[in-house]
Design an enzyme around this catalytic site. Structure first.
Site, short mmCIF file in Angstrom:
data_model
loop_
_atom_site.label_atom_id
_atom_site.label_comp_id
_atom_site.label_asym_id
_atom_site.label_seq_id
_atom_site.Cartn_x
_atom_site.Cartn_y
_atom_site.Cartn_z
N SER A 257 0.83 -1.21 0.00
CA SER A 257 0.00 0.00 0.00
C SER A 257 0.86 1.25 0.00
O SER A 257 1.92 1.30 0.63
CB SER A 257 -0.87 -0.02 1.25
OG SER A 257 -1.44 1.24 1.46
N TYR B 34 -2.64 0.02 10.26
CA TYR B 34 -2.83 -0.65 8.96
C TYR B 34 -1.57 -0.51 8.11
O TYR B 34 -1.01 -1.49 7.60
CB TYR B 34 -4.04 -0.05 8.22
CG TYR B 34 -4.02 -0.32 6.74
CD1 TYR B 34 -4.25 -1.59 6.24
CD2 TYR B 34 -3.73 0.71 5.83
CE1 TYR B 34 -4.19 -1.84 4.88
CE2 TYR B 34 -3.68 0.47 4.47
CZ TYR B 34 -3.91 -0.81 4.00
OH TYR B 34 -3.84 -1.05 2.65
N LYS C 281 1.45 -3.32 6.79
CA LYS C 281 1.92 -3.55 5.41
C LYS C 281 3.44 -3.38 5.33
O LYS C 281 4.14 -4.14 4.65
CB LYS C 281 1.22 -2.59 4.46
CG LYS C 281 -0.26 -2.90 4.25
CD LYS C 281 -0.46 -4.20 3.48
CE LYS C 281 -1.90 -4.60 3.33
NZ LYS C 281 -2.09 -5.88 2.65
C1 UD1 Z 1 -6.23 4.07 2.83
C2 UD1 Z 1 -4.78 3.88 2.70
C3 UD1 Z 1 -4.50 3.20 1.39
C4 UD1 Z 1 -5.25 1.91 1.30
C5 UD1 Z 1 -6.72 2.15 1.50
C6 UD1 Z 1 -7.39 0.81 1.60
C7 UD1 Z 1 -3.57 5.62 3.90
C8 UD1 Z 1 -3.05 6.99 3.88
N1 UD1 Z 1 -4.14 5.17 2.78
O1 UD1 Z 1 -6.60 4.96 1.85
O2 UD1 Z 1 -3.14 2.94 1.29
O3 UD1 Z 1 -5.02 1.31 0.08
O4 UD1 Z 1 -6.93 2.86 2.72
O5 UD1 Z 1 -8.68 0.92 1.92
O6 UD1 Z 1 -3.42 4.94 4.87
N2 UD1 Z 1 -12.87 10.34 3.17
C9 UD1 Z 1 -13.93 11.19 3.41
N3 UD1 Z 1 -15.11 10.65 3.80
C10 UD1 Z 1 -15.30 9.31 3.96
C11 UD1 Z 1 -14.21 8.44 3.71
C12 UD1 Z 1 -13.00 8.99 3.32
O7 UD1 Z 1 -13.80 12.40 3.28
O8 UD1 Z 1 -16.40 8.89 4.34
C13 UD1 Z 1 -11.60 10.91 2.72
C14 UD1 Z 1 -10.43 10.53 3.59
O9 UD1 Z 1 -10.25 11.45 4.62
C15 UD1 Z 1 -9.31 10.55 2.57
C16 UD1 Z 1 -9.97 10.20 1.24
O10 UD1 Z 1 -11.36 10.40 1.43
O11 UD1 Z 1 -8.81 11.84 2.46
C17 UD1 Z 1 -9.73 8.76 0.84
O12 UD1 Z 1 -10.06 7.95 1.95
P1 UD1 Z 1 -10.19 6.38 1.81
O13 UD1 Z 1 -11.03 6.06 0.65
O14 UD1 Z 1 -10.59 5.85 3.13
O15 UD1 Z 1 -8.74 5.91 1.46
P2 UD1 Z 1 -7.34 6.26 2.15
O16 UD1 Z 1 -7.48 6.47 3.61
O17 UD1 Z 1 -6.68 7.33 1.36
#
Ligand code: UD1
Length: 351
Positions: free
Chosen positions: A131, A155, A159
């Site tokens: 990841s 998490y 990895k």
């Molecule tokens: C995380 C991991 C990534 C992994 C993925 C697997 C980190 C930094 N990244 O991705 O390596 O492959 O999980 O699932 O650890 N968000 C919202 N509202 C929501 C959900 C998310 O605003 O309800 C935002 C989050 O704050 C983030 C972005 O959307 O900025 C993406 O979030 P998400 O889809 O959860 O993925 P990551 O956290 O980036």
């Protein structure tokens, strides 16, 4: 991959999950024999049915936890496994802050159990699902494979620890060939609309949450923070279509025999998209704006993560083929055709 007149057999752990299921379709389409081990802790039997329908060929499925060595050994004994793709793991950043020990146990314990079974059965080729999160809060953009790891949540740490223990295993067992693929944010769905992301329970990740808002299962998207040092204040990520990620795994299997040892590759598009840009693109894909509200930051999140995928492009000729509109359009098609996902009971309800 091993040159042979027989189709190679690939064991896919977590093959019922989001990326695993798309990778199984890709492998079956290329005539690989596919064996899946999945405990359905965050996936549905329906995904396996859809994979087989889409591919027009069967795979062999085992429901098991990777930490169950006896169950795993039985799989290796029943099939002439040539290579393994290891997806099975827990993957929610927020959840990992709440239950870190589960993440260490399942993600790291699952990997060492798998390595032991592989070793015991003379299987030396492994593609590991890593990841971009291992790069942590690095301010560098874009991120390349040699940039330092600095995980910010359990998490990501799980990895990174797996990558390190795989490096140690390769140093001890020179016949071992491991490719770790560090993908950025996989989203989208199979273009048929029959296969997609269907998490059990409330979605942790932004794309499945958006999909469920769009279909009316959830009222609005919580946007976690708009005070980040990014152009619109919301987090920027490198979203990549799941079929491009699946293609990367198929290519990795083909390149396992190139050389032994651990090799690491990023898979991303190189383009950053903010949460608000994603909300807008998804609204365009489904034909109406998606309601959202700004909330506080989510613990463990970082401001920006964008891939430098030059290495995999140079060495394997891999490149992404799908843009953000396709990611949103395909995700929406899956949700529209399957408003309740695969419609299965959660594993706890089945017991
Ligand atoms: C995380 C991991 C990534 C992994 C993925 C697997 C980190 C930094 N990244 O991705 O390596 O492959 O999980 O699932 O650890 N968000 C919202 N509202 C929501 C959900 C998310 O605003 O309800 C935002 C989050 O704050 C983030 C972005 O959307 O900025 C993406 O979030 P998400 O889809 O959860 O993925 P990551 O956290 O980036």
């Amino acid at each position: 991959m091993i040159p042979s007149t027989e189709p190679a057999t690939v064991l896919v752990t977590g093959g019922a999950g989001f990326i695993g299921s798309h990778t199984c379709v890709e492998l079956l389409a290329r005539d690989y024999e596919v064996v899946v081990v999945d405990d359905h802790s965050n996936s549905s039997p329906g995904a396996i049915d859809q994979v087989q329908k889409l591919a027009g060929r069967p795979l062999t499925f085992y429901r098991a936890d990777l930490r169950d060595r006896a169950a795993l050994d039985a799989v290796f004994e029943a099939h002439p496994i040539d290579a393994v793709i290891h997806f099975a793991a827990k993957k929610a950043v927020g959840e990992s802050m709440r239950i870190p020990l589960d993440y260490f146990d399942i993600n790291i314990g699952g990997t060492t159990s798998l390595l032991r079974s592989m070793h015991a059965h003379g299987v030396h080729q492994l593609v590991f699902s890593s990841s971009c999160s291992i790069y942590g809060s690095s301010a560098k953009v874009p991120l390349a494979e040699d940039d330092p790891a600095a995980p910010t949540n359990p998490y990501a740490r799980s990895k990174w620890i797996c990558e390190q223990l795989l490096a140690d295993a390769c140093a001890r067992y020179p016949e071992l060939a491991v490719i770790a693929l560090r993908y950025f944010n996989p989203v989208g769905a199979h273009p048929s609309g029959k296969l997609g992301e269907d998490p059990l329970g409330l979605p942790n990740n932004v794309m499945p949450y958006l999909m469920q808002v769009a279909v009316g299962r959830l009222p609005e998207l919580p946007v976690f923070g708009n005070d980040y040092p990014t152009p619109d204040g919301t987090c920027v990520r490198d979203y990549i279509h799941v079929t491009d990620v699946a293609d990367g795994h198929r290519l990795a299997v083909e390149h396992l025999a190139d050389e032994p040892g651990l090799r690491v590759f990023n898979l991303g598009t190189g383009t950053g998209v903010s949460v608000l840009e994603l909300v807008k693109a998804f609204g365009e894909a489904c034909g109406r704006p998606i309601p959202y509200r700004i909330e506080g930051r989510r613990p463990g999140d970082v401001a920006r993560l964008i891939a430098d995928s030059t290495r995999v492009e140079r060495e394997w000729g891999w490149h992404t083929t799908q843009d953000l509109a396709a990611m949103c359009g395909d995700a929406w098609r899956f949700q529209k055709l399957n408003p309740h996902g695969y419609g299965n009971l959660s594993s706890s309800e089945e017991l």
